[in-house]
Write an enzyme that holds these catalytic residues in place. Structure first.
Site, PDB file in Angstrom:
ATOM      1  N   ASP A 126       0.854  -1.134  -0.372  1.00 64.22           N
ATOM      2  CA  ASP A 126      -0.300   0.051  -0.305  1.00 64.22           C
ATOM      3  C   ASP A 126       0.743   1.508  -0.388  1.00 64.22           C
ATOM      4  O   ASP A 126       2.635   1.218   0.372  1.00 64.22           O
ATOM      5  CB  ASP A 126      -0.621  -0.262   1.415  1.00 64.22           C
ATOM      6  CG  ASP A 126      -1.748   0.897   1.674  1.00 64.22           C
ATOM      7  OD1 ASP A 126      -1.996   1.581   0.999  1.00 64.22           O
ATOM      8  OD2 ASP A 126      -1.517   1.815   2.836  1.00 64.22           O
ATOM      9  N   ASP A 144      -0.038   5.605   0.737  1.00 68.85           N
ATOM     10  CA  ASP A 144      -0.093   6.712   1.569  1.00 68.85           C
ATOM     11  C   ASP A 144      -1.176   5.456   3.058  1.00 68.85           C
ATOM     12  O   ASP A 144      -1.123   5.048   3.673  1.00 68.85           O
ATOM     13  CB  ASP A 144      -1.731   6.629   1.539  1.00 68.85           C
ATOM     14  CG  ASP A 144      -1.581   7.634   0.412  1.00 68.85           C
ATOM     15  OD1 ASP A 144      -1.334   9.138   0.597  1.00 68.85           O
ATOM     16  OD2 ASP A 144      -1.461   7.103  -0.737  1.00 68.85           O
ATOM     17  N   ASP A 184      -1.446  -0.456   6.060  1.00 66.87           N
ATOM     18  CA  ASP A 184      -1.799   0.182   7.141  1.00 66.87           C
ATOM     19  C   ASP A 184      -3.272   0.031   7.554  1.00 66.87           C
ATOM     20  O   ASP A 184      -4.137   0.870   8.740  1.00 66.87           O
ATOM     21  CB  ASP A 184      -1.224   1.621   6.943  1.00 66.87           C
ATOM     22  CG  ASP A 184      -1.604   2.784   6.222  1.00 66.87           C
ATOM     23  OD1 ASP A 184      -2.114   1.744   4.768  1.00 66.87           O
ATOM     24  OD2 ASP A 184      -2.520   3.306   6.461  1.00 66.87           O
TER      25      ASP A 184
HETATM   26  O1  LIG Z   1      -6.250   7.425  -1.165  1.00 67.76           O
HETATM   27  C1  LIG Z   1      -6.458   6.595  -0.098  1.00 67.76           C
HETATM   28  O2  LIG Z   1      -7.940   6.541  -0.167  1.00 67.76           O
HETATM   29  C2  LIG Z   1      -5.582   6.225   0.782  1.00 67.76           C
HETATM   30  O3  LIG Z   1      -4.724   5.581   0.325  1.00 67.76           O
HETATM   31  P1  LIG Z   1      -3.521   4.151  -0.021  1.00 67.76           P
HETATM   32  O4  LIG Z   1      -4.626   3.264  -0.628  1.00 67.76           O
HETATM   33  O5  LIG Z   1      -2.437   4.373  -0.378  1.00 67.76           O
HETATM   34  O6  LIG Z   1      -3.500   4.003   1.779  1.00 67.76           O
HETATM   35 MG   LIG Z   2      -2.740   3.392   3.251  1.00 66.28          MG
END
Ligand SMILES: O=C(O)COP(=O)(O)O
Ligand SMILES: [Mg+2]
Length: 224
Positions: free
Chosen positions: A9, A11, A175
């Site tokens: 993942d 963010d 996360d």
């Molecule tokens: O953009 C989002 O809501 C979260 O992004 P992610 O999947 O990289 O954690």
């Molecule tokens: Mg994330």
């Protein structure tokens, strides 16, 4: 570990992007003449892509009820958010400790790396480039690359197919509940990280295969 493919993942796992996402959210709210929110509130609205982040900000809570917003209202706000995030993305975003080194070590150790984020794909290359990570990942998918996003397993299965790796040979690392559920839905092992954004909930409650409190601990486990 006897896995071949590590699906990360973005963010909250590799990068702490909340400061830029919060600034863009508040810029959008300010343009609309609405109340702004502290970063700690906005952090709990991240995880399901930009559209839901924008809708949550408009109603000021995680749960957006049906008919609470018109499509036009949400479209307009999302457009304002994209304009703000286009300019801001990357300015306050940092990699979590040990991620830069760790990703390179994992790749050198023979793992194939892939990235599956719910962030719209158009924002991803610039951020990857800013960290010098543009050549690390064999596949990169955003939240709008396919018709469904995490927690749907489709993006993970798509990556496995593109790289000719079975789900049993892959592991999803993230996360958020969306990462753990997507991995479980794809019949993959899942590795949870506790330091990111999970609506304020402990990632261990989702029953990942293993969970870690730092990228270093994850890396040690994968290189054992
Ligand atoms: O953009 C989002 O809501 C979260 O992004 P992610 O999947 O990289 O954690
Ligand atoms: Mg994330």
């Amino acid at each position: 570990m006897d896995k071949q493919l590590l699906i990360f993942d973005f963010d909250g796992t590799l990068i702490d992007s909340v400061p830029d996402l919060a600034d863009a959210t508040n810029a959008m709210l300010t343009t609309l003449g609405k109340e702004t929110y502290p970063i700690e509130t906005i952090r709990n609205w991240i995880g399901n892509g930009s559209r839901l982040l924008v809708e949550r900000a408009l109603v000021g809570k995680v749960e957006v009820l049906e008919n609470e917003l018109t499509v036009e209202e949400a479209d307009h706000a999302e457009h304002l958010f994209f304009e703000a995030y286009k300019n801001l993305s990357g300015s306050k975003t940092v990699a979590y400790p040990d991620v830069d080194n760790g990703l390179k070590k994992l790749k050198n150790a023979g793992y194939t790396l892939a990235l599956v984020t719910n962030k719209p794909i158009r924002f991803v290359p610039k951020i990857l480039q800013s960290f010098g990570w543009q050549d690390l990942f064999s596949e990169v998918l955003g939240g709008d690359s396919l018709s469904t996003k995490k927690p749907d397993p489709a993006p993970l299965l798509h990556v496995c197919e593109a790289l000719n790796v079975s789900p049993e040979q892959a592991v999803m690392i993230g996360d958020s509940r969306n990462d753990i559920l997507a991995g479980q839905n794809a019949n993959m092992d899942t590795l949870g990280l506790s330091y990111g954004y999970n609506y304020g909930q402990d990632i261990r409650e989702l029953n990942p295969t293993e969970a870690f409190d730092s990228f270093q601990a994850l890396q040690d486990y994968l290189l054992k």
